[in-house]
Design a protein around this motif. Sequence first.
Motif, mmCIF file in Angstrom:
data_model
loop_
_atom_site.group_PDB
_atom_site.id
_atom_site.type_symbol
_atom_site.label_atom_id
_atom_site.label_comp_id
_atom_site.label_asym_id
_atom_site.label_seq_id
_atom_site.Cartn_x
_atom_site.Cartn_y
_atom_site.Cartn_z
ATOM 1 N N GLU A 29 -6.151 -3.309 -17.780
ATOM 2 C CA GLU A 29 -6.610 -2.436 -16.558
ATOM 3 C C GLU A 29 -7.234 -1.132 -17.276
ATOM 4 O O GLU A 29 -6.756 -0.645 -17.918
ATOM 5 N N SER A 31 -9.518 2.616 -15.323
ATOM 6 C CA SER A 31 -10.054 3.341 -13.925
ATOM 7 C C SER A 31 -11.568 2.969 -13.977
ATOM 8 O O SER A 31 -12.263 2.599 -15.038
ATOM 9 N N VAL A 32 -12.361 3.384 -12.746
ATOM 10 C CA VAL A 32 -13.589 3.376 -12.781
ATOM 11 C C VAL A 32 -14.257 4.255 -13.713
ATOM 12 O O VAL A 32 -15.312 3.882 -14.553
ATOM 13 N N SER A 47 -19.559 1.153 -9.550
ATOM 14 C CA SER A 47 -18.656 0.736 -8.333
ATOM 15 C C SER A 47 -19.404 -0.395 -7.525
ATOM 16 O O SER A 47 -18.674 -1.491 -6.987
ATOM 17 N N LEU A 50 -18.617 -3.513 -9.611
ATOM 18 C CA LEU A 50 -17.198 -3.861 -9.064
ATOM 19 C C LEU A 50 -17.078 -4.463 -7.802
ATOM 20 O O LEU A 50 -16.133 -5.565 -7.605
ATOM 21 N N GLU A 54 -15.318 -7.923 -7.258
ATOM 22 C CA GLU A 54 -13.888 -8.348 -6.248
ATOM 23 C C GLU A 54 -14.477 -9.171 -5.278
ATOM 24 O O GLU A 54 -13.471 -9.754 -4.902
ATOM 25 N N ARG A 61 -8.386 -3.874 -7.149
ATOM 26 C CA ARG A 61 -8.218 -2.743 -7.593
ATOM 27 C C ARG A 61 -6.787 -2.206 -7.009
ATOM 28 O O ARG A 61 -6.435 -2.695 -5.902
ATOM 29 N N ARG A 63 -3.535 0.780 -6.915
ATOM 30 C CA ARG A 63 -3.433 2.260 -6.549
ATOM 31 C C ARG A 63 -2.131 2.804 -6.974
ATOM 32 O O ARG A 63 -0.987 2.331 -6.542
ATOM 33 N N ARG A 68 -6.579 4.598 -9.876
ATOM 34 C CA ARG A 68 -6.725 3.537 -9.258
ATOM 35 C C ARG A 68 -7.441 2.307 -10.370
ATOM 36 O O ARG A 68 -8.598 2.531 -10.441
ATOM 37 N N VAL A 70 -8.404 -0.955 -12.011
ATOM 38 C CA VAL A 70 -9.010 -2.152 -11.744
ATOM 39 C C VAL A 70 -8.289 -3.199 -12.880
ATOM 40 O O VAL A 70 -8.210 -3.002 -14.026
#
Length: 115
Positions: A29, A31-32, A47, A50, A54, A61, A63, A68, A70
């Motif tokens: 995983e 992060s953005v 984004s 993504l 998604e 995603r 939390r 956060r 992905v």
Amino acid sequence: MQSDPLSQTLAALADPTRRAILARLSRGEASVSELTAPFDISMPAISRHLKVLEQAGLVTRGRHAQWRPVQLQAAPLAEVAGWVERYRRHWDASFDRMDAYLAQIQKGDPHGPKQ
């Protein structure tokens, strides 16, 4: 018009940036901002990529406090692999017939064995 899951997956995979994102997520995983780093595009552009991934069910995603992450969801890729596998069997059979024909030509018989 809503498309079927296989079409959504194939459409998501059509973009090289999205394929690169999936390749990165296959290692774990991220992060953005971590996903944005190797690209010469903005975080909002990543984004948007993504969001497509998604919607196709290829990423989720999470939390965890301020982070956060992905994560890759590989199940839709199994459906693509199954779809491709059906065609691979066809290609293999075609190549086997071509190999047999080429072997016949090399033996000097372009028409194959007499029946």
